[in-house]
Design an enzyme around this catalytic site. Structure first.
Site, mmCIF file in Angstrom:
data_model
loop_
_atom_site.group_PDB
_atom_site.id
_atom_site.type_symbol
_atom_site.label_atom_id
_atom_site.label_comp_id
_atom_site.label_asym_id
_atom_site.label_seq_id
_atom_site.Cartn_x
_atom_site.Cartn_y
_atom_site.Cartn_z
ATOM 1 N N LYS A 30 0.861 -1.181 0.000
ATOM 2 C CA LYS A 30 0.000 0.000 0.000
ATOM 3 C C LYS A 30 0.900 1.234 0.000
ATOM 4 O O LYS A 30 1.460 1.622 1.017
ATOM 5 C CB LYS A 30 -0.911 0.059 1.231
ATOM 6 C CG LYS A 30 -2.018 1.088 1.013
ATOM 7 C CD LYS A 30 -2.421 1.851 2.257
ATOM 8 C CE LYS A 30 -1.578 3.029 2.584
ATOM 9 N NZ LYS A 30 -1.542 4.138 1.633
ATOM 10 N N GLU A 90 -0.801 7.634 -0.633
ATOM 11 C CA GLU A 90 -1.774 8.197 -1.569
ATOM 12 C C GLU A 90 -1.198 9.398 -2.323
ATOM 13 O O GLU A 90 -1.706 9.781 -3.364
ATOM 14 C CB GLU A 90 -3.078 8.584 -0.855
ATOM 15 C CG GLU A 90 -2.955 9.409 0.407
ATOM 16 C CD GLU A 90 -2.621 8.578 1.676
ATOM 17 O OE1 GLU A 90 -1.976 7.520 1.550
ATOM 18 O OE2 GLU A 90 -3.000 9.017 2.763
ATOM 19 N N SER A 105 5.257 7.466 9.708
ATOM 20 C CA SER A 105 5.312 8.232 10.952
ATOM 21 C C SER A 105 5.229 7.318 12.173
ATOM 22 O O SER A 105 4.656 6.223 12.111
ATOM 23 C CB SER A 105 4.169 9.239 10.976
ATOM 24 O OG SER A 105 2.939 8.548 10.951
ATOM 25 N N GLU A 131 9.844 1.155 10.379
ATOM 26 C CA GLU A 131 10.877 2.182 10.132
ATOM 27 C C GLU A 131 10.177 3.506 10.330
ATOM 28 O O GLU A 131 9.400 3.946 9.473
ATOM 29 C CB GLU A 131 11.405 2.083 8.694
ATOM 30 C CG GLU A 131 12.106 0.778 8.347
ATOM 31 C CD GLU A 131 13.530 0.704 8.873
ATOM 32 O OE1 GLU A 131 14.009 1.681 9.471
ATOM 33 O OE2 GLU A 131 14.154 -0.352 8.702
ATOM 34 N N CYS A 191 13.809 10.738 6.848
ATOM 35 C CA CYS A 191 13.837 10.281 8.246
ATOM 36 C C CYS A 191 15.227 10.356 8.851
ATOM 37 O O CYS A 191 15.368 10.428 10.055
ATOM 38 C CB CYS A 191 13.304 8.856 8.324
ATOM 39 S SG CYS A 191 14.149 7.784 7.167
ATOM 40 N N GLU A 249 10.720 16.033 14.401
ATOM 41 C CA GLU A 249 11.161 16.216 13.012
ATOM 42 C C GLU A 249 10.414 17.389 12.385
ATOM 43 O O GLU A 249 9.183 17.356 12.330
ATOM 44 C CB GLU A 249 10.754 15.006 12.165
ATOM 45 C CG GLU A 249 11.435 13.719 12.398
ATOM 46 C CD GLU A 249 10.842 12.639 11.489
ATOM 47 O OE1 GLU A 249 11.608 12.051 10.732
ATOM 48 O OE2 GLU A 249 9.615 12.384 11.537
HETATM 49 P P1 NAD Z 1 2.488 8.446 7.399
HETATM 50 O O1 NAD Z 1 2.644 7.622 8.637
HETATM 51 O O2 NAD Z 1 1.516 9.538 7.417
HETATM 52 O O3 NAD Z 1 2.117 7.530 6.167
HETATM 53 C C1 NAD Z 1 2.878 6.373 5.840
HETATM 54 C C2 NAD Z 1 1.956 5.378 5.169
HETATM 55 O O4 NAD Z 1 0.991 4.943 6.119
HETATM 56 C C3 NAD Z 1 1.173 5.948 3.988
HETATM 57 O O5 NAD Z 1 1.066 4.953 2.998
HETATM 58 C C4 NAD Z 1 -0.177 6.226 4.601
HETATM 59 O O6 NAD Z 1 -1.215 6.213 3.677
HETATM 60 C C5 NAD Z 1 -0.304 5.075 5.558
HETATM 61 N N1 NAD Z 1 -1.252 5.257 6.646
HETATM 62 C C6 NAD Z 1 -1.649 6.392 7.252
HETATM 63 N N2 NAD Z 1 -2.566 6.111 8.210
HETATM 64 C C7 NAD Z 1 -2.744 4.772 8.198
HETATM 65 C C8 NAD Z 1 -3.537 3.876 8.948
HETATM 66 N N3 NAD Z 1 -4.346 4.286 9.921
HETATM 67 N N4 NAD Z 1 -3.460 2.552 8.675
HETATM 68 C C9 NAD Z 1 -2.651 2.111 7.705
HETATM 69 N N5 NAD Z 1 -1.879 2.906 6.966
HETATM 70 C C10 NAD Z 1 -1.906 4.225 7.212
HETATM 71 O O7 NAD Z 1 3.955 8.949 7.054
HETATM 72 P P2 NAD Z 1 4.392 9.851 5.802
HETATM 73 O O8 NAD Z 1 3.991 11.247 6.090
HETATM 74 O O9 NAD Z 1 3.975 9.225 4.522
HETATM 75 O O10 NAD Z 1 5.977 9.698 5.877
HETATM 76 C C11 NAD Z 1 6.766 10.523 6.649
HETATM 77 C C12 NAD Z 1 7.224 9.810 7.905
HETATM 78 O O11 NAD Z 1 7.896 8.600 7.554
HETATM 79 C C13 NAD Z 1 8.230 10.601 8.694
HETATM 80 O O12 NAD Z 1 7.949 10.515 10.067
HETATM 81 C C14 NAD Z 1 9.552 9.905 8.378
HETATM 82 O O13 NAD Z 1 10.548 10.085 9.361
HETATM 83 C C15 NAD Z 1 9.123 8.502 8.259
HETATM 84 N N6 NAD Z 1 10.078 7.722 7.466
HETATM 85 C C16 NAD Z 1 10.849 6.807 8.103
HETATM 86 C C17 NAD Z 1 11.786 6.090 7.389
HETATM 87 C C18 NAD Z 1 12.639 5.074 8.073
HETATM 88 O O14 NAD Z 1 13.240 4.273 7.368
HETATM 89 N N7 NAD Z 1 12.720 5.038 9.402
HETATM 90 C C19 NAD Z 1 11.934 6.298 6.025
HETATM 91 C C20 NAD Z 1 11.126 7.239 5.391
HETATM 92 C C21 NAD Z 1 10.193 7.945 6.141
#
Ligand code: NAD
Length: 498
Positions: free
Chosen positions: A194, A197, A248, A269, A303, A400
């Site tokens: 998934k 979006e 996140s 992650e 990240c 962050e």
């Molecule tokens: P996000 O958590 O908002 O979204 C990540 C994914 O989760 C998306 O596909 C989103 O649609 C999905 N999602 C959101 N709510 C959900 C739910 N209730 N159930 C299932 N899926 C859901 O994060 P983002 O804004 O897309 O990415 C940024 C974050 O990712 C930052 O905090 C960053 O530090 C982190 N990140 C971490 C790494 C790592 O390797 N540690 C790498 C890249 C990004």
């Protein structure tokens, strides 16, 4: 800048991607491209221009259940192939990604905003996981344990966990997928991905290439749309045996809690809050180059971004002025322009978050040394920013910012720096700049982080383990350790052998 921005021909780039057959807008279930069952779509926007690039299927629980069923059926055939057969398919997928890398990079820049050079870098980096795990597939084997009774033989098998649900973010639209799907497929697992979006197009194009490479229908499925609904369907299914998530910390915690009911394996992650410690014995040029790259890559939406640049008192002024000069050299613009080194932020909410952090910092005594406001290009462009005298009571220190904002934090001693660096719930990446080898060892060992860069700001590679401690995550991706997340150990005792 505005006129350069207006001259970019996004339509021509999109046409090139379409001509290559890589502009997919439907989900992929069981090897078929499928509309959402209720016909709903969502718009994918170019953050640099606000243009709508495509309308993609907006899926939910019904489509996810079908994708899981398809992955479950395919698991029995895919996992039975020999490792070298799976390896060959992965290798072909890698070759196809590389031969379409320009189109994939254009697509990534269009939907995510990052400069085209960075997008090309991500395509190579993303592909490297597939190439690496195509090889690693052939090196997955168990053990024979010396028995405690002479008529027995004790064996340990490594077997794939089964169907994997992989949920990925928008900041690395390809690499965050291949870092999961590469090892999962290598082990014999099948996957429901998934993607975010905001960036589904790169994911769909990569999945198209996987099909072309001969990765069987149903081994790799892609559903996108209603995130909580898709997430719940993955969590509730007893056929999904593993959730792997990058995103996140808040969503990661929900997924971990939601995995408890069916006792799934989980790897996460999550967010970081990387310290970048510049000691007074550092080579200043190396420290500037390293912290600039670690901070401003992907407009600070990474990240492992240097979220707090801790600078020792004696060199604080000297470092700050040289750093500001380096930051001033960044070219803000549309990522399709070759000269651009900083693109837009992903969306308006991201800019508002940065604005909130800046307001919080200045109200608590920090001062803006450079930037600190939206860029004149409009949209979600933000000026490369340096903020001085940041302290641990500010959001800029604690969380962050996920934007092009470099907070400078003065410190006195090595102990102070270690204490400040570890004063956070996050523990993903950290950076140290020093010429002293003993100090680099001491500090590396004392930092509560999963990865440490010494005199280097860009350290991620497919051959090394990537992952966080504390609330930055669970498990590791990449390297030989990356396959462990997709394997179960099975102990077999052969008795009465005499
Ligand atoms: P996000 O958590 O908002 O979204 C990540 C994914 O989760 C998306 O596909 C989103 O649609 C999905 N999602 C959101 N709510 C959900 C739910 N209730 N159930 C299932 N899926 C859901 O994060 P983002 O804004 O897309 O990415 C940024 C974050 O990712 C930052 O905090 C960053 O530090 C982190 N990140 C971490 C790494 C790592 O390797 N540690 C790498 C890249 C990004």
């Amino acid at each position: 800048l505005r006129s350069r921005h207006m001259s970019v021909d996004a339509a021509a780039a999109l046409e090139r991607i379409r001509a290559a057959g890589l502009l997919r807008t439907q989900g992929l279930i069981g090897g078929k491209w499928i509309d959402a069952y209720d016909g709903k779509t969502i718009e994918v926007e170019n953050p640099a221009t606000g243009e709508i690039l495509a309308n993609v299927s907006c899926m939910g629980s019904r489509e996810t259940s079908d994708a899981i069923a398809s992955a479950h059926t395919t698991f029995y055939s895919w996992s039975k192939l020999t490792a070298s057969e799976r390896s060959k398919a992965l290798r072909k997928w890698y070759d196809l990604i590389i031969s379409n890398k320009e189109e994939l990079a254009l697509l990534m820049t269009l939907e995510q905003g990052k400069p085209i050079k960075e997008a090309l870098g991500e395509v190579n980096y993303g592909a490297s996981f597939i190439e690496y795990f195509a090889e690693e597939a052939k090196r997955i084997y168990g053990d024979i344990i010396p028995p405690t009774l002479s008529d027995r033989r004790l064996l340990v098998l490594k077997q794939p966990v089964g169907v994997v649900g992989a949920i990925t973010p928008w900041n690395f639209p390809l690499a965050m997928i291949t870092r999961k799907v590469g090892p999962a497929l290598a082990c014999g697992c099948t996957v429901v991905v998934k993607p975010s979006e905001f960036t589904p197009l790169t994911a769909l194009a990569a999945a198209d290439l996987a099909l072309q490479a001969g990765i069987p229908a149903g081994a790799l499925n892609v559903v996108m749309g209603n995130a909580p609904e898709i997430g719940d369907a993955l969590l509730q299914s007893t056929q999904v045996r593993k959730i792997t998530f990058t995103g996140s910390t808040a969503v990661g915690k929900k997924l971990m809690a939601g995995s408890a009911d069916t006792v799934k394996k989980v790897s996460l992650e999550l967010g970081g809050n990387a310290p970048c410690i510049v000691f007074d014995d550092a080579d200043i040029d190396v420290a500037i180059k390293g912290s600039l790259a670690a901070k401003f890559r992907n407009s600070g939406q990474t990240c492992v971004c240097a979220n707090r640049i801790l600078v020792q008192e004696g060199i604080y002024e000297k470092f700050a002025s040289a750093f500001i000069k380096a930051v001033q050299s960044l070219q803000v613009g549309n990522g399709l322009e070759e000269s651009t080194s900083q693109g837009p932020l992903i969306n308006e909410a991201a800019v508002q978050k940065v604005e909130k952090f800046i307001k919080d910092a200045t109200s608590k005594g920090a001062h803006i040394m450079l930037g600190g406001k939206r860029h004149s290009l409009g949209m979600t462009f933000y000026e490369p920013t340096v903020v001085g005298n940041v302290s641990n009571d500010m959001l800029l220190f604690r969380e962050e910012a996920f934007g092009p904002v470099a907070p400078l934090v003065p410190f006195k001693t090595e102990e102070d720096a270690i204490h400040m660096a570890n004063d956070t719930n996050a523990g993903l990446a950290a950076y140290i700049f020093t010429k002293s080898i003993p100090r680099s060892w001491r500090v590396s060992e004392a930092l509560e982080y999963g990865l440490v860069g010494v005199n280097e700001g860009l350290i991620s590679t497919e051959v090394a383990p990537f992952g966080g401690v504390k609330q930055s995550g669970l498990g590791r991706e990449g390297s030989k350790y990356g396959v462990d997340e997709y394997l179960e150990l099975k102990y077999i005792c052969m008795g009465n052998l005499n």
